[in-house]
Design a protein around this motif. Sequence first.
Motif, PDB file in Angstrom:
ATOM      1  N   MET A   1       0.853  -1.167   0.000  1.00  0.00           N
ATOM      2  CA  MET A   1       0.000   0.000   0.000  1.00  0.00           C
ATOM      3  C   MET A   1       0.904   1.236   0.000  1.00  0.00           C
ATOM      4  SD  MET A   1      -2.973   0.714   2.770  1.00  0.00           S
ATOM      5  CE  MET A   1      -3.332   2.347   3.278  1.00  0.00           C
ATOM      6  N   THR A   2       0.961   1.879  -1.093  1.00  0.00           N
ATOM      7  CA  THR A   2       1.806   3.061  -1.235  1.00  0.00           C
ATOM      8  C   THR A   2       0.982   4.307  -0.944  1.00  0.00           C
ATOM      9  OG1 THR A   2       3.090   1.921  -2.929  1.00  0.00           O
ATOM     10  CG2 THR A   2       3.320   4.307  -2.799  1.00  0.00           C
ATOM     11  N   ASP A  23      -2.764  -7.136   1.554  1.00  0.00           N
ATOM     12  CA  ASP A  23      -2.886  -8.594   1.449  1.00  0.00           C
ATOM     13  C   ASP A  23      -1.544  -9.249   1.762  1.00  0.00           C
ATOM     14  OD1 ASP A  23      -3.762 -11.141   0.949  1.00  0.00           O
ATOM     15  OD2 ASP A  23      -3.698 -10.944  -1.228  1.00  0.00           O
ATOM     16  N   PHE A  24      -1.508  -9.981   2.874  1.00  0.00           N
ATOM     17  CA  PHE A  24      -0.316 -10.729   3.264  1.00  0.00           C
ATOM     18  C   PHE A  24      -0.562 -12.237   3.153  1.00  0.00           C
ATOM     19  CE2 PHE A  24       0.449  -6.899   6.085  1.00  0.00           C
ATOM     20  CZ  PHE A  24       1.518  -6.416   5.350  1.00  0.00           C
ATOM     21  N   SER A  25      -1.544 -12.652   2.364  1.00  0.00           N
ATOM     22  CA  SER A  25      -1.913 -14.069   2.294  1.00  0.00           C
ATOM     23  C   SER A  25      -0.771 -14.958   1.808  1.00  0.00           C
ATOM     24  CB  SER A  25      -3.137 -14.268   1.402  1.00  0.00           C
ATOM     25  OG  SER A  25      -2.866 -13.814   0.094  1.00  0.00           O
ATOM     26  N   ASP A  26       0.197 -14.387   1.105  1.00  0.00           N
ATOM     27  CA  ASP A  26       1.328 -15.179   0.611  1.00  0.00           C
ATOM     28  C   ASP A  26       2.414 -15.348   1.670  1.00  0.00           C
ATOM     29  OD1 ASP A  26       1.869 -12.443   0.513  1.00  0.00           O
ATOM     30  OD2 ASP A  26       3.348 -12.686  -1.079  1.00  0.00           O
ATOM     31  N   ILE A 101      12.277   5.593  10.516  1.00  0.00           N
ATOM     32  CA  ILE A 101      12.120   4.920   9.229  1.00  0.00           C
ATOM     33  C   ILE A 101      12.410   5.946   8.141  1.00  0.00           C
ATOM     34  CG2 ILE A 101      10.500   3.771   7.684  1.00  0.00           C
ATOM     35  CD1 ILE A 101       9.043   2.806  10.228  1.00  0.00           C
ATOM     36  N   LEU A 102      13.400   5.654   7.336  1.00  0.00           N
ATOM     37  CA  LEU A 102      13.785   6.567   6.262  1.00  0.00           C
ATOM     38  C   LEU A 102      13.003   6.246   4.986  1.00  0.00           C
ATOM     39  CD1 LEU A 102      17.642   6.556   6.791  1.00  0.00           C
ATOM     40  CD2 LEU A 102      16.018   8.278   7.547  1.00  0.00           C
ATOM     41  N   PHE A 103      12.612   7.282   4.270  1.00  0.00           N
ATOM     42  CA  PHE A 103      11.961   7.086   2.982  1.00  0.00           C
ATOM     43  C   PHE A 103      12.542   8.089   1.993  1.00  0.00           C
ATOM     44  CE2 PHE A 103       9.455  10.437   4.874  1.00  0.00           C
ATOM     45  CZ  PHE A 103       9.015  11.218   3.828  1.00  0.00           C
ATOM     46  N   SER A 104      12.421   7.765   0.726  1.00  0.00           N
ATOM     47  CA  SER A 104      12.911   8.678  -0.307  1.00  0.00           C
ATOM     48  C   SER A 104      11.751   9.039  -1.224  1.00  0.00           C
ATOM     49  CB  SER A 104      14.047   8.026  -1.102  1.00  0.00           C
ATOM     50  OG  SER A 104      13.597   6.829  -1.689  1.00  0.00           O
ATOM     51  N   GLY A 105      11.896  10.136  -1.900  1.00  0.00           N
ATOM     52  CA  GLY A 105      10.826  10.585  -2.789  1.00  0.00           C
ATOM     53  C   GLY A 105       9.693  11.212  -1.995  1.00  0.00           C
ATOM     54  N   ASP A 111       3.448  -1.426   3.555  1.00  0.00           N
ATOM     55  CA  ASP A 111       3.409  -2.876   3.736  1.00  0.00           C
ATOM     56  C   ASP A 111       4.413  -3.378   4.769  1.00  0.00           C
ATOM     57  OD1 ASP A 111       1.749  -2.405   1.602  1.00  0.00           O
ATOM     58  OD2 ASP A 111       2.385  -4.171   0.482  1.00  0.00           O
ATOM     59  N   GLU A 112       5.674  -3.053   4.596  1.00  0.00           N
ATOM     60  CA  GLU A 112       6.716  -3.573   5.485  1.00  0.00           C
ATOM     61  C   GLU A 112       6.599  -2.993   6.895  1.00  0.00           C
ATOM     62  OE1 GLU A 112       9.281  -6.380   6.277  1.00  0.00           O
ATOM     63  OE2 GLU A 112       8.497  -6.062   4.254  1.00  0.00           O
TER      64      GLU A 112
END
Length: 167
Positions: A1-2, A23-26, A101-105, A111-112
Amino acid sequence: MTVDLLSIINIEGKSLSQKGEIDFSDKSEFDVRFQSPVSVDATFTVLYEGISLAAKVSADLIYICDRCGEEFPGSLKFEFEEFLKKEASPQSADDCNPDVILFSGSSVELDEIVYKNIFMNIPTKKLCKPECKGLCPSCGKNLNKGDCGCTVSETDPRFDVLDKFFE
């Protein structure tokens, strides 16, 4: 989910709410499977030094009982908070800080972050019912389904030497 943060980034005090399902079903870890998609209600708030993420999570899971090994359904509801910071170009002190938590953009992948927090909130002892009898130590039968007929004498092995006096 972005989640695209472009509309709030660099505007201190501005918030953005985002609801959705992941969805984490996998995925299946730690004797836990996901029965349905995980519901997430997240709010991003821009602070002076970064972005605060506050989220409510609801998940329907399939656990494996720690005593009898049988699968059973369970639900998990919890809230968490994280601090996000835009990634700086050269190495910064936040690169080593596990609380940031680092993010770019201008977007964040939830999700993670959600997945990590789910496993931090799963109970350490997973029981199908509080009075679960577990497995027979001799034959391995599930004692919740009935008595196995084994004779189990519970003695402390440290007293085996004393038992020889009474033989």
